[in-house]
Write a protein that holds these residues in place. Sequence first.
Motif, short mmCIF file in Angstrom:
data_model
loop_
_atom_site.label_atom_id
_atom_site.label_comp_id
_atom_site.label_asym_id
_atom_site.label_seq_id
_atom_site.Cartn_x
_atom_site.Cartn_y
_atom_site.Cartn_z
N UNK A 1 0.81 -1.21 0.00
CA UNK A 1 0.00 0.00 0.00
C UNK A 1 0.85 1.27 0.00
N UNK A 2 2.11 1.18 0.47
CA UNK A 2 2.93 2.38 0.66
C UNK A 2 3.30 3.03 -0.67
N UNK A 3 3.96 2.33 -1.61
CA UNK A 3 4.27 2.99 -2.88
C UNK A 3 3.03 3.39 -3.67
N UNK A 4 1.99 2.53 -3.62
CA UNK A 4 0.75 2.86 -4.34
C UNK A 4 0.12 4.12 -3.75
N UNK A 5 0.04 4.19 -2.41
CA UNK A 5 -0.55 5.34 -1.76
C UNK A 5 0.20 6.63 -2.05
N UNK A 6 1.54 6.58 -2.02
CA UNK A 6 2.34 7.77 -2.29
C UNK A 6 2.20 8.22 -3.75
N UNK A 7 2.12 7.25 -4.67
CA UNK A 7 1.94 7.59 -6.08
C UNK A 7 0.60 8.28 -6.31
N UNK A 8 -0.45 7.74 -5.71
CA UNK A 8 -1.79 8.33 -5.86
C UNK A 8 -1.81 9.72 -5.23
N UNK A 9 -1.16 9.86 -4.07
CA UNK A 9 -1.10 11.16 -3.40
C UNK A 9 -0.46 12.21 -4.30
N UNK A 10 0.67 11.87 -4.90
CA UNK A 10 1.38 12.82 -5.76
C UNK A 10 0.52 13.22 -6.96
N UNK A 11 -0.15 12.24 -7.56
CA UNK A 11 -0.98 12.52 -8.74
C UNK A 11 -2.18 13.39 -8.39
N UNK A 12 -2.89 13.04 -7.32
CA UNK A 12 -4.10 13.77 -6.96
C UNK A 12 -3.77 15.17 -6.42
N UNK A 13 -2.64 15.32 -5.76
CA UNK A 13 -2.25 16.64 -5.25
C UNK A 13 -2.12 17.64 -6.40
N UNK A 14 -1.70 17.17 -7.57
CA UNK A 14 -1.53 18.03 -8.73
C UNK A 14 -2.85 18.21 -9.49
N UNK A 15 -3.61 17.11 -9.67
CA UNK A 15 -4.77 17.14 -10.55
C UNK A 15 -6.05 17.69 -9.91
N UNK A 16 -6.25 17.45 -8.60
CA UNK A 16 -7.51 17.85 -7.98
C UNK A 16 -7.61 19.36 -7.83
N UNK A 17 -8.74 19.95 -8.20
CA UNK A 17 -8.93 21.39 -7.99
C UNK A 17 -9.13 21.69 -6.51
N UNK A 18 -8.58 22.81 -6.06
CA UNK A 18 -8.70 23.18 -4.65
C UNK A 18 -10.12 23.62 -4.33
N UNK A 19 -10.58 23.27 -3.12
CA UNK A 19 -11.88 23.73 -2.65
C UNK A 19 -13.07 22.98 -3.20
N UNK A 20 -12.85 21.98 -4.08
CA UNK A 20 -13.97 21.28 -4.67
C UNK A 20 -14.74 20.52 -3.59
N UNK A 21 -16.08 20.58 -3.69
CA UNK A 21 -16.93 19.84 -2.76
C UNK A 21 -17.06 20.47 -1.39
N UNK A 22 -16.55 21.72 -1.21
CA UNK A 22 -16.60 22.34 0.11
C UNK A 22 -17.98 22.94 0.36
N UNK A 23 -18.62 22.52 1.47
CA UNK A 23 -19.92 23.06 1.86
C UNK A 23 -19.89 23.28 3.37
N UNK A 24 -19.65 24.50 3.84
CA UNK A 24 -19.47 24.75 5.28
C UNK A 24 -20.66 24.28 6.10
N UNK A 25 -20.38 23.70 7.24
CA UNK A 25 -21.39 23.27 8.20
C UNK A 25 -21.03 23.86 9.56
N UNK A 26 -22.00 24.01 10.46
CA UNK A 26 -21.72 24.68 11.73
C UNK A 26 -20.71 23.95 12.61
#
Length: 462
Positions: free
Chosen positions: A178-203
């Motif tokens: 899981x370690x190399x796979x997890x780090x690879x996915x982390x690196x890819x998603x950190x670059x590709x995912x837009x910031x703030x997506x899906x954010x809906x403030x709750x109290x």
Amino acid sequence: MTTHDIHETTAPHPQRWRILGFLGIAQLMLILDVTVVAIALPHMETDLGLSRAAVTWTVSAYTLTFGGLMLLGGRIADLVGAKRVVLTGLLVFTGASLLTGLAGSAEMVVSGRIGQGVGAALLSPAALSLVVTLFDGDDRNKALGVWSALGGGGAALGVLLGGLITGGPGWPWVFFINVPIGLLIFAALAVMLPAGVGMRPRPRLDFVGALLVTGASTALIYALIQAGDHGWLTTVTGGLVLFALIGYVAFAGWQKRARSPLMDVALLARRPVTTGAFLILMATALMVAVFFLGTFYFQHARGYGAMRTGLLFLPVAVATMAGANLTGRILGRFGARPLAVVALLIAAAGMTVPALTMQPVAVTVGIAVAGAGTGALFVIASATALGQVAPQEAGIASGIVSTFHEFGASIGAAVVSSVATVSLVGDSLDGFRDGFLVAAFAAAGAAVVAGLLTPAARHPAG
């Protein structure tokens, strides 16, 4: 809140399918870790000197933490944004996987599995939120279809991979991979995912609700595990079950008072959601029973190696995926009620075969038949629970179903471990036989409940 508030209204993300691929691999990793340890358990038991309770907690600690904190993880994603929570969950899961692989004691194994569960509880609902947010229309249906398929085939695939890895480099690599796979996915998603997506403030976050439901479930699982050593009708077992029931009642009462509740308890009062939650719990409990009993039977009673055991589960994996695929094709024609009953009766018949004769061929055939029934049940459960909820309720309904999925895995491992105690700690086959018999009776009883509880099919208008 309108449905337009829930989904993005901007142009589709250009890399959404690539993002789905990485999120799908991450989700598959979480699903695999429910069953990938099944083959490794006898080897971990020997190498680390694990007790039967510790062996059971190796499964239950992960699924219990995963299920107990999943709704809280979804709320955190709403508050701070799904991207941050996905990346945090990935790091926690990856670090905990490394810790579990390095474990030299029962305490380290269980601690690592709890850490994996925390990471999974953060990652899974946030990832699903991203899938729903990044896709729209027919594309969203296709993306959710891919997501659902990972759950059906991933669990069966985990046993196969567990056999190959344990029989090759050894059981620690079940977690190290899981370690190399997890780090690879982390690196890819950190670059590709837009910031703030899906954010809906709750109290606020409902930590009290998470504590109540997880504590109650822990007490129930502990009671089921203890019953194998101290008896089912003892003061300790009864007291723990009573404590769990009080905890669940307190959780339901708190959810009605909480400013930002963890779960909309009113949804559970709806017949389709209640039925879906029950069916997913039974499907997962029976699936884990099959894998738990099967792997210990082949390795402990028959002395088969991990790789040979994993290959013997190939027909189980094929049957599970075939049952899910066929059910998805015919569900619209026949409706959920008859198919749920048939699926559970098929599972019961499959479990009965090894209960009658504990020959390797009979066990292999029986658990493959049971796998076909449970594979079908997963599809029916999801369709029943989610088919009639409003779009703005789909997220919380999915969270409820996913929570019952993980609790079912915990309960299944605890019950069959207690029933099969005599075979897990000795040379008798009676415990395995009793375990399969209890699973068969549970499936048959659930078929009766499903026939009474599942709503009748609604014929489409026009």
